[in-house]
Design a protein around this motif. Structure first.
Motif, PDB file in Angstrom:
ATOM      1  N   ARG A   3     -10.120   8.702   2.948  1.00  0.00           N
ATOM      2  CA  ARG A   3      -9.762   7.688   2.143  1.00  0.00           C
ATOM      3  C   ARG A   3     -10.955   7.407   0.869  1.00  0.00           C
ATOM      4  O   ARG A   3     -12.025   6.925   0.922  1.00  0.00           O
ATOM      5  CB  ARG A   3      -9.898   6.495   2.925  1.00  0.00           C
ATOM      6  CG  ARG A   3      -8.698   6.227   3.880  1.00  0.00           C
ATOM      7  CD  ARG A   3      -8.786   5.217   4.832  1.00  0.00           C
ATOM      8  NE  ARG A   3      -9.795   5.569   6.174  1.00  0.00           N
ATOM      9  CZ  ARG A   3      -9.782   5.117   7.239  1.00  0.00           C
ATOM     10  NH1 ARG A   3      -9.301   4.012   7.273  1.00  0.00           N
ATOM     11  NH2 ARG A   3     -10.859   5.496   8.362  1.00  0.00           N
ATOM     12  N   ASN A   5      -9.376   6.634  -2.603  1.00  0.00           N
ATOM     13  CA  ASN A   5      -8.668   5.945  -3.762  1.00  0.00           C
ATOM     14  C   ASN A   5      -8.807   4.531  -3.466  1.00  0.00           C
ATOM     15  O   ASN A   5      -7.967   4.190  -2.592  1.00  0.00           O
ATOM     16  CB  ASN A   5      -7.613   6.491  -4.014  1.00  0.00           C
ATOM     17  CG  ASN A   5      -7.656   8.034  -4.500  1.00  0.00           C
ATOM     18  OD1 ASN A   5      -8.634   8.295  -5.245  1.00  0.00           O
ATOM     19  ND2 ASN A   5      -6.463   8.812  -4.078  1.00  0.00           N
ATOM     20  N   ARG A   6      -9.707   3.827  -3.628  1.00  0.00           N
ATOM     21  CA  ARG A   6      -9.691   2.367  -3.548  1.00  0.00           C
ATOM     22  C   ARG A   6      -8.747   1.807  -4.441  1.00  0.00           C
ATOM     23  O   ARG A   6      -8.592   2.180  -5.579  1.00  0.00           O
ATOM     24  CB  ARG A   6     -11.046   1.936  -4.049  1.00  0.00           C
ATOM     25  CG  ARG A   6     -12.252   2.540  -3.405  1.00  0.00           C
ATOM     26  CD  ARG A   6     -13.721   2.050  -3.607  1.00  0.00           C
ATOM     27  NE  ARG A   6     -14.747   2.472  -3.119  1.00  0.00           N
ATOM     28  CZ  ARG A   6     -16.103   2.499  -3.121  1.00  0.00           C
ATOM     29  NH1 ARG A   6     -16.236   1.712  -4.187  1.00  0.00           N
ATOM     30  NH2 ARG A   6     -16.980   2.838  -2.373  1.00  0.00           N
ATOM     31  N   ASP A   7      -8.434   0.683  -3.771  1.00  0.00           N
ATOM     32  CA  ASP A   7      -7.060  -0.048  -4.789  1.00  0.00           C
ATOM     33  C   ASP A   7      -7.082  -1.626  -4.283  1.00  0.00           C
ATOM     34  O   ASP A   7      -7.713  -1.936  -3.222  1.00  0.00           O
ATOM     35  CB  ASP A   7      -5.607   0.391  -4.348  1.00  0.00           C
ATOM     36  CG  ASP A   7      -4.783  -0.035  -5.052  1.00  0.00           C
ATOM     37  OD1 ASP A   7      -5.047  -0.341  -6.102  1.00  0.00           O
ATOM     38  OD2 ASP A   7      -3.493   0.343  -4.841  1.00  0.00           O
ATOM     39  N   TYR A   8      -6.994  -2.286  -5.327  1.00  0.00           N
ATOM     40  CA  TYR A   8      -7.014  -3.896  -4.858  1.00  0.00           C
ATOM     41  C   TYR A   8      -5.801  -4.414  -5.938  1.00  0.00           C
ATOM     42  O   TYR A   8      -5.348  -3.887  -6.961  1.00  0.00           O
ATOM     43  CB  TYR A   8      -8.217  -4.395  -5.393  1.00  0.00           C
ATOM     44  CG  TYR A   8      -8.464  -4.616  -6.835  1.00  0.00           C
ATOM     45  CD1 TYR A   8      -8.085  -5.741  -7.356  1.00  0.00           C
ATOM     46  CD2 TYR A   8      -8.969  -3.497  -7.647  1.00  0.00           C
ATOM     47  CE1 TYR A   8      -8.241  -5.882  -9.012  1.00  0.00           C
ATOM     48  CE2 TYR A   8      -9.208  -3.549  -9.131  1.00  0.00           C
ATOM     49  CZ  TYR A   8      -8.846  -4.878  -9.680  1.00  0.00           C
ATOM     50  OH  TYR A   8      -9.018  -5.127 -11.112  1.00  0.00           O
ATOM     51  N   ALA A  69      -7.038  -5.664  -0.678  1.00  0.00           N
ATOM     52  CA  ALA A  69      -7.601  -4.676  -0.910  1.00  0.00           C
ATOM     53  C   ALA A  69      -7.287  -3.541   0.103  1.00  0.00           C
ATOM     54  O   ALA A  69      -7.060  -3.610   1.149  1.00  0.00           O
ATOM     55  CB  ALA A  69      -9.271  -4.596  -0.945  1.00  0.00           C
ATOM     56  N   TYR A  71      -6.953   1.176   0.588  1.00  0.00           N
ATOM     57  CA  TYR A  71      -6.862   2.489   0.209  1.00  0.00           C
ATOM     58  C   TYR A  71      -5.678   3.136  -0.121  1.00  0.00           C
ATOM     59  O   TYR A  71      -4.591   2.874   0.516  1.00  0.00           O
ATOM     60  CB  TYR A  71      -7.496   3.184   1.237  1.00  0.00           C
ATOM     61  CG  TYR A  71      -8.933   3.112   1.633  1.00  0.00           C
ATOM     62  CD1 TYR A  71     -10.069   3.723   0.840  1.00  0.00           C
ATOM     63  CD2 TYR A  71      -9.340   2.068   2.783  1.00  0.00           C
ATOM     64  CE1 TYR A  71     -11.290   3.360   1.139  1.00  0.00           C
ATOM     65  CE2 TYR A  71     -10.591   1.923   2.720  1.00  0.00           C
ATOM     66  CZ  TYR A  71     -11.496   2.567   2.091  1.00  0.00           C
ATOM     67  OH  TYR A  71     -12.885   2.304   2.337  1.00  0.00           O
ATOM     68  N   LEU A 249     -13.928  -0.050   4.610  1.00  0.00           N
ATOM     69  CA  LEU A 249     -13.204  -1.305   4.523  1.00  0.00           C
ATOM     70  C   LEU A 249     -11.810  -1.519   5.249  1.00  0.00           C
ATOM     71  O   LEU A 249     -10.961  -0.831   5.425  1.00  0.00           O
ATOM     72  CB  LEU A 249     -12.493  -1.493   3.011  1.00  0.00           C
ATOM     73  CG  LEU A 249     -12.267  -3.128   2.688  1.00  0.00           C
ATOM     74  CD1 LEU A 249     -13.441  -4.151   2.710  1.00  0.00           C
ATOM     75  CD2 LEU A 249     -11.656  -3.280   1.336  1.00  0.00           C
ATOM     76  N   GLY A 279     -16.801  -5.214  -1.693  1.00  0.00           N
ATOM     77  CA  GLY A 279     -15.961  -4.323  -2.314  1.00  0.00           C
ATOM     78  C   GLY A 279     -16.398  -4.099  -3.986  1.00  0.00           C
ATOM     79  O   GLY A 279     -16.867  -5.262  -4.697  1.00  0.00           O
ATOM     80  N   TRP A 281     -14.821  -2.450  -7.415  1.00  0.00           N
ATOM     81  CA  TRP A 281     -13.940  -1.559  -7.921  1.00  0.00           C
ATOM     82  C   TRP A 281     -14.371  -1.117  -9.343  1.00  0.00           C
ATOM     83  O   TRP A 281     -14.621  -2.206 -10.264  1.00  0.00           O
ATOM     84  CB  TRP A 281     -12.440  -1.874  -8.020  1.00  0.00           C
ATOM     85  CG  TRP A 281     -11.463  -0.621  -8.212  1.00  0.00           C
ATOM     86  CD1 TRP A 281     -10.824  -0.353  -7.057  1.00  0.00           C
ATOM     87  CD2 TRP A 281     -11.335  -0.348  -9.450  1.00  0.00           C
ATOM     88  NE1 TRP A 281     -10.168   0.680  -7.789  1.00  0.00           N
ATOM     89  CE2 TRP A 281     -10.066   0.589  -9.119  1.00  0.00           C
ATOM     90  CE3 TRP A 281     -11.590  -0.419 -10.572  1.00  0.00           C
ATOM     91  CZ2 TRP A 281      -9.695   1.544  -9.947  1.00  0.00           C
ATOM     92  CZ3 TRP A 281     -10.918   0.235 -11.736  1.00  0.00           C
ATOM     93  CH2 TRP A 281     -10.104   1.275 -11.427  1.00  0.00           C
ATOM     94  N   TRP A 287     -17.545  -0.306  -0.547  1.00  0.00           N
ATOM     95  CA  TRP A 287     -16.271  -0.830  -0.164  1.00  0.00           C
ATOM     96  C   TRP A 287     -16.161  -0.763   1.224  1.00  0.00           C
ATOM     97  O   TRP A 287     -15.555   0.292   1.867  1.00  0.00           O
ATOM     98  CB  TRP A 287     -15.217   0.458  -1.035  1.00  0.00           C
ATOM     99  CG  TRP A 287     -13.815  -0.097  -0.852  1.00  0.00           C
ATOM    100  CD1 TRP A 287     -12.861   0.193  -0.263  1.00  0.00           C
ATOM    101  CD2 TRP A 287     -13.216  -0.908  -1.920  1.00  0.00           C
ATOM    102  NE1 TRP A 287     -11.720  -0.463  -0.441  1.00  0.00           N
ATOM    103  CE2 TRP A 287     -11.857  -0.986  -1.612  1.00  0.00           C
ATOM    104  CE3 TRP A 287     -13.747  -1.745  -3.069  1.00  0.00           C
ATOM    105  CZ2 TRP A 287     -10.765  -1.691  -2.679  1.00  0.00           C
ATOM    106  CZ3 TRP A 287     -12.852  -2.251  -3.681  1.00  0.00           C
ATOM    107  CH2 TRP A 287     -11.566  -2.528  -3.875  1.00  0.00           C
TER     108      TRP A 287
END
Length: 307
Positions: A3, A5-8, A69, A71, A249, A279, A281, A287
């Motif tokens: 994991r 690719n962090r996303d929010y 938030a 992945y 996370l 976190g 980004w 994260w």
């Protein structure tokens, strides 16, 4: 599955209205602290270099914020924190303009809700709790089999909803808190009805669990049976004895949830007493989620060969 690719997704606006949506590549950071106490959970969110009209919209009074938030490899961003924007301000940090939000979960509902309750003989705490949640505009998360207090002569109350909540859990062995806009009522030291989560190396566990022991915040006064004098003792139930762990996370976990911890040194079932999400980004920060886990039943089983 790795994991990386962090996303929010951050939504801010007035309830029932279209608000502001912030998504990558805007840089944000967040720190969310959650526990099972009656005071609102607090989340601090910072956003870099917003347009002036966006900043002004966020700084309007009594907006609400929902932070998602996670992945991209899994389910994408999931609800991590929700609440009233209690404070919002903007400042300059070198060449950058930073907008900071302090979000308190259930703040407006606790602050503003005044209730008038009246029930006949045989009134039950579960009935009062459902009515309180409805009047506060909150979803109710309460297991069907929690201990239920009964008022044989009826129950009536007028005043702040938070006081009524405190009264109905007294003497029932329950506790209440607000988690992501949801009124949570569970047994004291008990767990929520949500599905348990297995925390292991392949599900996000980082490093090794650290032993955690906290003393009681206050002393209990009792009367000595022989002398009749009052004296202070520390109640075992007031102490926290468990483990502090770190993971990638985990936005869907909340205080009171049941977790099975599986590591090289310890294995057992625990209740989440508190957690801390962090976190960043677009920056160098973590994260991660840090959890305080409490063994609510028996001592955890140490694995053979561990120290």
């Amino acid at each position: 599955m790795p994991r990386f690719n962090r996303d929010y997704r951050l939504l801010v606006g007035h309830p029932g209205q279209k608000g502001v949506e912030i998504v990558p590549p805007m840089r944000i950071t967040f720190e969310a602290d959650k526990d099972t106490k009656e005071e609102p959970n607090a989340t601090k969110i910072r956003i870099w270099n917003l347009a002036r009209d966006t900043r002004e919209a966020m700084e309007e009074p009594d907006t609400v914020a929902a932070l998602y938030a996670g992945y991209a490899e899994e389910d994408g961003p999931l609800l991590l924190a929700y609440g009233t924007v209690a404070e919002a301000w903007t400042y300059f940090d070198g060449p950058d303009v930073v907008t900071e939000l302090e979000v308190l979960d259930g703040y407006a509902e606790i602050r503003d809700t005044v209730v008038s309750l009246g029930y006949g003989p045989g009134a039950r705490a579960s009935t009062v709790a459902r009515d309180l949640a409805r009047q506060m505009g909150l979803r109710l998360n309460m297991a069907a089999d929690v201990p239920d207090r009964v008022w044989q002569n009826g129950y009536s109350y007028y005043g702040a909803a938070r006081v009524a909540l405190h009264k109905i859990v007294q003497g029932t062995g329950l506790e209440w808190s607000i988690q992501n806009g949801e009124l949570q009522i569970i047994p004291r030291l008990g767990t929520t009805p949500r599905q348990a989560f297995v925390l292991a190396a392949d599900s996000g566990l980082i490093g090794y669990p650290e032993r955690m022991r906290k003393g009681a915040r206050e002393k209990a006064r009792v009367k000595d049976q022989r002398s009749g004098d009052n004296k202070d003792i520390v109640s075992v139930k007031q102490q926290i004895d468990g483990w502090r762990v770190k993971s990638l996370l985990l936005p869907t976990l909340n205080p009171g949830d049941l977790v099975k911890l599986e590591s090289r040194t310890i294995e057992g079932w625990f209740r989440i007493e508190a957690l801390h999400h962090t976190g960043d980004w677009g920056g160098p920060g973590d994260w991660q989620t840090e959890l305080e886990l409490v063994d609510r039943n028996a001592p955890p089983r140490k694995k053979k060969g561990s120290k």
